[in-house]
Design a protein around this motif. Structure first.
Motif, PDB file in Angstrom:
ATOM      1  N   TYR A 162      48.289  35.401  39.251  1.00 16.48           N
ATOM      2  CA  TYR A 162      47.107  35.005  38.474  1.00 16.48           C
ATOM      3  C   TYR A 162      47.614  34.474  37.135  1.00 16.48           C
ATOM      4  O   TYR A 162      48.465  35.077  36.496  1.00 16.48           O
TER       5      TYR A 162
ATOM      6  N   ASN B  89      42.208  36.276  31.943  1.00 14.80           N
ATOM      7  CA  ASN B  89      40.828  35.972  32.312  1.00 14.80           C
ATOM      8  C   ASN B  89      40.481  36.772  33.570  1.00 14.80           C
ATOM      9  O   ASN B  89      40.989  36.468  34.657  1.00 14.80           O
TER      10      ASN B  89
ATOM     11  N   ALA C  85      38.025  36.718  35.485  1.00 13.12           N
ATOM     12  CA  ALA C  85      37.493  35.871  36.565  1.00 13.12           C
ATOM     13  C   ALA C  85      38.626  35.241  37.364  1.00 13.12           C
ATOM     14  O   ALA C  85      38.557  35.129  38.597  1.00 13.12           O
ATOM     15  N   ALA C  86      39.695  34.830  36.673  1.00 14.58           N
ATOM     16  CA  ALA C  86      40.845  34.250  37.361  1.00 14.58           C
ATOM     17  C   ALA C  86      41.542  35.292  38.229  1.00 14.58           C
ATOM     18  O   ALA C  86      42.060  34.974  39.310  1.00 14.58           O
TER      19      ALA C  86
ATOM     20  N   GLU D  33      40.037  37.864  39.697  1.00 13.27           N
ATOM     21  CA  GLU D  33      39.208  38.081  40.885  1.00 13.27           C
ATOM     22  C   GLU D  33      39.314  36.900  41.859  1.00 13.27           C
ATOM     23  O   GLU D  33      39.334  37.101  43.081  1.00 13.27           O
ATOM     24  N   GLN D  34      39.417  35.688  41.329  1.00  9.63           N
ATOM     25  CA  GLN D  34      39.608  34.521  42.193  1.00  9.63           C
ATOM     26  C   GLN D  34      40.913  34.630  42.975  1.00  9.63           C
ATOM     27  O   GLN D  34      40.968  34.284  44.161  1.00  9.63           O
ATOM     28  N   ALA D  35      41.958  35.134  42.310  1.00 11.60           N
ATOM     29  CA  ALA D  35      43.249  35.311  42.978  1.00 11.60           C
ATOM     30  C   ALA D  35      43.145  36.350  44.095  1.00 11.60           C
ATOM     31  O   ALA D  35      43.753  36.196  45.171  1.00 11.60           O
TER      32      ALA D  35
ATOM     33  N   GLU E 173      40.371  37.102  45.848  1.00  5.17           N
ATOM     34  CA  GLU E 173      39.587  36.518  46.936  1.00  5.17           C
ATOM     35  C   GLU E 173      40.415  35.490  47.712  1.00  5.17           C
ATOM     36  O   GLU E 173      40.342  35.432  48.952  1.00  5.17           O
ATOM     37  N   LYS E 174      41.194  34.702  47.018  1.00  5.15           N
ATOM     38  CA  LYS E 174      42.040  33.696  47.672  1.00  5.15           C
ATOM     39  C   LYS E 174      43.064  34.369  48.583  1.00  5.15           C
ATOM     40  O   LYS E 174      43.305  33.935  49.717  1.00  5.15           O
TER      41      LYS E 174
ATOM     42  N   TYR F 282      37.946  46.310  44.543  1.00  7.92           N
ATOM     43  CA  TYR F 282      38.840  45.929  45.630  1.00  7.92           C
ATOM     44  C   TYR F 282      39.844  47.028  45.996  1.00  7.92           C
ATOM     45  O   TYR F 282      40.782  46.768  46.756  1.00  7.92           O
TER      46      TYR F 282
END
Length: 480
Positions: free
Chosen positions: A193, A204, A206-207, A209-211, A213-214, A253
């Motif tokens: 991330y 961040n 949000a970044a 959490e995006q990592a 999910e990806k 998670y």
């Protein structure tokens, strides 16, 4: 009957995971610098510099950096290593040093004997009090494991978390290479991330959490989240708000938080940007997230890297897993006694009114002041260079400037199979004796280039002056 020798050990016989391990801090640049150090011993060495400046690693007492050790800790260690000195030289040592040495000798016995595998219980009790005083929340000595530096604990926990090749750990980019190297060793997946350089290398959520999910979408199971606070190599500090969001992500998670907090006392603007521990925030939020937090005597003002002392504290972990951690720690018998004694001095420095306090305070303040001053001066001068931008780090021991590398230099690097920032760092070493670590060893955005250098070097004007001269020459050499 004669035994026929078939062949020696081959690379093909080695665990393939080991072949994937990379550790840039002690990699190509450091090895080449060691070679130059040997060459400098010769009267007619033929090098354009007279010393190596080891700006590649946070090793405060290294030759060439020469930070003085804290007197109190070394005096206590001297008496414990040779107890007859307690009586032979009692008039040469402060009373509180004598008292501490007697107390630890009583608890430890001989430093030549093994201790409890988790660490001396008395010292773990003192670590627990240090954490409780720092955070304002209880700490239990049974949840504290002493280690040979923080790295040993990190390696153990990652080993325990990775159960198969699809398991991964979230790693900040840029990051300390220990994490990717350890994941490679245990055949785990690094889930990156990115930190935000434009806002002082902030994290961040949000970044993050995006990592997560990806990674899940790609078939990887995220098991843990590494946070380095203050950051390495960036020196960034996490705010309470950011820490809260990261804890919530860990809860959502089921991630184990791995909080690397070894630079918690390396704060250059501590009034405006204080350190906040994950343990404090977990406790204040009454969170059930699992946390492992790490600390060490190698950083801060002690800088006792060679003694190998540290600890990790586990939070919200079941007794069954605690027992498994203890089983794994017992395989190595015990952490070094030298490091345990150093750790006791870290968490129990001299108190106000005790004979050693005035000197301890003076030595500590001098180190803090010097680091803050060097960090500021170096950031200002780096930012004044063409093609260089550098965040003025509020913590840790490093700066991580971004450099614009000319296209011709990129082409030259490609021709010799090097990353462009590796070429830059190699030429810097060859011409000045300054050893740094290329940003590619820590991870960075595609197409960007950095290098890490410490703020531990005395004579900052001469040190940075050499770097400035080299940088201008590098740009001229590869100008379009």
């Amino acid at each position: 009957m004669a035994v026929v020798f078939r062949r020696s050990l081959q690379i093909s016989d080695i665990n393939p995971a080991i072949l994937k391990v990379e550790y840039a801090v002690r990699g190509e640049l450091a090895i080449k610098a060691d070679g130059y150090s040997e060459q400098l011993r010769k009267p007619n060495h033929g090098l354009p510099f007279d010393k190596i400046i080891p700006a590649n690693i946070g090793n405060p007492q290294a030759k060439g950096l020469d930070q003085k050790p804290i007197t109190f800790a070394r005096q206590v260690a001297a008496l414990i290593n040779y107890p007859p000195l307690i009586e032979m030289c009692k008039d040469l040592f402060p009373a509180d040093v004598i008292a501490r040495a007697k107390e630890l000798c009583q608890e430890i016995g001989s430093v030549g004997a093994y201790s409890h595998s988790q660490g001396v219980p008395f010292i773990r009790k003192n670590v627990a009090k240090f954490i409780q005083d720092r955070d304002g929340y209880p700490s239990d000595l049974h949840n504290i494991f002493l280690t040979a530096g923080a790295s040993e604990g990190v390696s153990l926990l990652i080993n325990m978390l990775i159960t198969g090749p699809k398991d991964g750990i979230l790693i900040p980019i840029p990051q300390y290479p220990l994490y990717t190297a350890t994941l490679s060793q245990y055949s785990g997946v690094s889930i990156p991330y990115l930190l935000d350089e434009s806002s002082e290398w902030s994290t961040n959520p949000a970044a993050v959490e995006q990592a997560v999910e990806k990674a899940i979408a790609e078939g990887t199971t995220p098991k843990g989240l590494v946070v380095i606070n203050p950051g390495n190599p960036t020196g960034s500090l996490l705010t309470e708000t950011t820490i809260t969001h990261l804890i919530q992500i860990a809860e959502k998670y089921s991630l184990v938080l791995l909080a690397d907090e070894v630079y918690q006392d390396n704060l250059h603007r501590r009034t405006d940007q204080p350190f906040v521990s994950f343990k404090k925030m977990i406790s204040s939020l009454k969170s059930h997230a699992t946390l492992v937090s790490f600390h060490s005597i190698s950083k801060g003002v002690m800088g006792e890297c060679g003694l190998r002392g540290g600890y990790f504290e586990i939070t919200n972990i079941s007794p069954e897993i605690n027992a498994l951690i203890y089983k794994m720690r017992s395989i190595t018998i015990c952490p070094p006694l030298s490091g345990q004694i150093g750790l006791d001095c870290l968490v129990r420095p001299p108190k106000v009114g005790e004979p050693s306090h005035k000197l301890w305070k003076s030595e500590s303040d001098a180190i803090h002041t010097a680091l803050a001053s060097r960090t500021r001066i170096m950031a200002e001068r780096l930012n004044a260079l063409e093609g260089v931008s550098c965040v003025h780090s509020p913590g840790a021991l490093y700066l991580f400037p971004r450099i614009v590398i000319p296209p011709k230099a990129i082409e030259a690097a490609q021709k010799v199979g090097k990353e462009p920032d590796v070429l830059y760092s190699l030429e810097l070493l060859d011409q000045t004796g300054i050893c740094t670590v290329p940003g590619s060893g820590f991870g960075q955005k595609q197409g960007e280039f950095h290098f890490r250098l410490t703020c531990l070097c005395e004579g900052v004007d001469d040190y940075v002056g050499k770097l400035e001269k080299f940088h201008r020459g590098f740009l001229a050499k590869y100008a379009n």
